[in-house]
Design an enzyme around this catalytic site. Sequence first.
Site: not given
Length: 444
Positions: A142, A149, A214, A216, A248, A252, A255, A268, A272, A388
């Site tokens: 990834d 971002h 996420e 992507e 993905d 958080r 993480q 993560k 996915t 975000e």
Amino acid sequence: MNALNETHDPDVRSWVPSAQAPGCDFPLQNLPFAVFRRRGSGQAWRGGVAIGDQVLDLAALAQAQLIQTADPLAAQALAAAAQDTLNDFMALGPAHWSALRRALWRLLREGSAEQPALQQRGLVPQAQAEYRVPARVGDYTDFYTSVHHATHIGRLFRPDNPLLPNYKWVPIGYHGRASSLVVSGTNFKRPRGQLMPPGAAQPTVGPSKRLDFELELGVYIGPGNALGEPIRIDQAEAHVFGLCVLNDWSARDIQGWEYQPLGPFLSKNFATSVSPWVVTLEALAPFRLPFTRPAEDPQPLPYLDSAQHRLRGALDIQLEVLLQTPTMRQAGQAPARIAQSNYRHAYWTLAQMVTHHAMGGCNLQAGDLLGTGTLSGPKPEEAGALIELTRGGQQPLTLPSGEQRTFLEDGDAVVLQAWCESPGLARIGFGICEGQVLPATPAA
Ligand code: CA
């Protein structure tokens, strides 16, 4: 890079009527690949191509031997694409992919002599199909190609120094986990993990409270490179089979505690999601854009730069995130759009990801998957993740149902969509990448 040819002609129609429906993702000019079977049938998995609201069954087509004599390259590609995974087809390379695309285009266009035979036993309605991850993915990497971002996330962690100094030189990435790749429609459990509450002296263990998505794109590798042999930038796209939509899923809070110093790990690796359809680079050829770099930024190092790449290295792909809560689902409310973006905003391109990945001699293999990283655009509403959109959970989103969200709750479904659209061109869609959050496994 692919030249335009008859298969891109926006005026040619298919004899499958739904391929011409307004807003259809899968007109004759697209022809994306998946691995499918009739839902609930227990039939053998096999390759398929989307046309309108139907799947063209490539195993049935191979059996009918409709294109065998006409074009040996296309026939060889069809035999590979009809299998229960697309790896062998991906490994064949652009000449074979292109030959099969042209042959399928001829079979499916209006006026094709094969229409009666295909209509009778070649099509399965998409509404009756189920899919699986279309390749055996040996390795999944990834990237982190959106500077927007990277800056927005960096600002949450390091307000004074949001973007680390390597970002504008190195296409940043990490080696991810292939075993937990799931196809769109697969629901997954909220992960449990180590969480470090603010101000606490030691971590606790429990379900993630800051579960995120996420937005992507995924990139399937075609022919690989030999161990020790790098890939030059102008050759990079000959190693790319096509693109899908990828989510993905990210925890958080897990993480934030685990990511230093080696990057994401359990935050993560629990799931996915990928869309079932893989759109080929040839289908995307009309939507190429120049690769540009702001004059005030460092220009790419020579191995990541070329005249051809500057001319057509980027892609104009529109992206969208929709969210549906259980309350909305029960009330019959459609998923609500919460963000829109475009792949054109990426700081690093497809070719740069591939070339950088292999520069030290790492061998890519057919069916490997690269994620682009969260594709946020420059504006706040173009953010491709909740962290975000909600400024780290400080500013909740309000949904049409009146509900608020900072991070995902149990039962929430996230739908990612991607498509290319431009006046005078056929719309090229990717279908959807959808997944729903199930409650965490209770503590033992
Ligand atoms: Ca990511």
